[in-house]
Enzyme design. Sequence first.
Site, PDB file in Angstrom:
ATOM      1  N   ASP A  13       0.630  -1.067  -0.010  1.00  0.00           N
ATOM      2  CA  ASP A  13       0.120  -0.104   0.062  1.00  0.00           C
ATOM      3  C   ASP A  13       0.816   1.371  -0.191  1.00  0.00           C
ATOM      4  OD1 ASP A  13      -2.301  -1.661   0.261  1.00  0.00           O
ATOM      5  OD2 ASP A  13      -1.641  -1.630   2.299  1.00  0.00           O
ATOM      6  N   LYS A  16       2.399   1.918  -4.910  1.00  0.00           N
ATOM      7  CA  LYS A  16       2.965   1.458  -6.090  1.00  0.00           C
ATOM      8  C   LYS A  16       2.107   1.888  -7.450  1.00  0.00           C
ATOM      9  CE  LYS A  16       3.131  -2.353  -4.432  1.00  0.00           C
ATOM     10  NZ  LYS A  16       2.740  -2.168  -2.936  1.00  0.00           N
ATOM     11  N   GLY A  40      -4.309  -4.588  -4.525  1.00  0.00           N
ATOM     12  CA  GLY A  40      -5.114  -3.367  -5.090  1.00  0.00           C
ATOM     13  C   GLY A  40      -4.977  -2.327  -5.175  1.00  0.00           C
ATOM     14  N   GLN A 218       2.309  -6.083  -3.031  1.00  0.00           N
ATOM     15  CA  GLN A 218       2.607  -5.996  -1.579  1.00  0.00           C
ATOM     16  C   GLN A 218       4.085  -5.218  -1.498  1.00  0.00           C
ATOM     17  OE1 GLN A 218       1.734  -9.504  -3.062  1.00  0.00           O
ATOM     18  NE2 GLN A 218      -0.297  -8.735  -2.778  1.00  0.00           N
TER      19      GLN A 218
END
Length: 422
Positions: A13, A16, A40, A218
Amino acid sequence: MQTLVVVGTQWGDEGKGKITDFLAQRSDLVVRYQGGNNAGHTIVLEGIKYALHTIPSGILSENIMNVLANGMVINPKGLLNELKKLEGRKYHMRISDRAHVIMPYHMAFDAIRESKLKDKIGTTKKGIGPAYTDKAERSGIRMGELINPILFKEKLTEILEHKDSLAKLYGEPLFDFDDIYHTYSDYANQLRPFVCNTSKLINEAIEQKKKVLFEGAQGTLLCLDHGTYPFVTSSSPTAASVPLNTGVAPWLIYGAIGVTKAYTTRVGEGPLPTELFDEKAHYIREKGHEYGTTTGRARRVGWLDLVLIKHAKRSGGLSGLAVTLLDVLSGLDELQVCVGYMLNGNLIDEVPGLIEDFKACKPVYRALKGWQADITQVTAYEQLPDETKAYLSFIETETGLPVDIFSVGPDRKQTIIVNEIF
Ligand code: IMP
């Protein structure tokens, strides 16, 4: 650089997606190399929101080839739902025939295991861990098998026998072969045109001097090998994993930009040494909209921890940094930056291998002056307040990495290049 990796340096988070979306404009190929729909982020284009979990960030540009590489685990239903949102748009996408398929029993066992764990990992329950477990155990189903009706039937029959015996042990309902077979055969029919040997595709593109961006999901501290095990995901988000996860030689990867927030966040369980619990946590969480894209969970918030960034640089390789959400820190009088940990009376500057030691680490801070100005309209490094420049320069000195990019808001225009790297 002709090839560049975008890596998360924290617990995911880091923004990216935004950096990848920005750099994707300069790429011919964008390649996702690990993870699945546990990741996501949202891209807004012409007022329409696109939530991407599985598809690489270049999908909204019709000139870019988007690759889901062999290191990924793919939930076909999730992928098809994402594709549905793209109806009417032109796009290019290929899926590796070696990528593994996330099956219904993976999601079921992810949830069952979490419910039984005393010290929960806080997984996204998307079946990621069990899918990678089957890959390592050599009982996974690969995309190349899914799209071959005879092989798929054979494999599913054999695997379900074993999965049913596990379900019985747990006292859970058995899996319905017919339902899974028909549903997944339908997915296979829709995905078949996209499946190929993506290692060949990427290597040919590199030979033709095309620009390739490798998109990690991640972050380094969630890496199965170099993260805060066992509070990690089941793949490696580091640049070091790119060759294996895509079928490209290590020496063809020229650089890796480590994306870091101007502070730290974490979702799920596990230690976060610089975690804040006071009104500053609330301030940062609300201003930075720190709620998960995939699960909606409130993210835990802490000061920037440079021990983590140095760990990411050492263990996975970084050539520079992109600092995101810098604008969120505006309005704070003083900022703390973690430069080391106290562990059992000793000062250390590394992430300990034992999670018990990491839990016991107390951050050692350097205080830096904050800034009050709203920096969201800044378009060049020179326009930043002196205190913001000092903050970035402190990060550079401590980590030995240049800040190549910083961002001051969600819009593409709010991403500012300091050094042209790609
Ligand atoms: P899993 O990847 O669903 O197995 O979850 C393992 C750990 O990784 C949990 O702590 C999750 O919250 C975390 N995690 C997985 N994907 C992401 C992500 O994209 N961002 C942040 N945390 C993640």
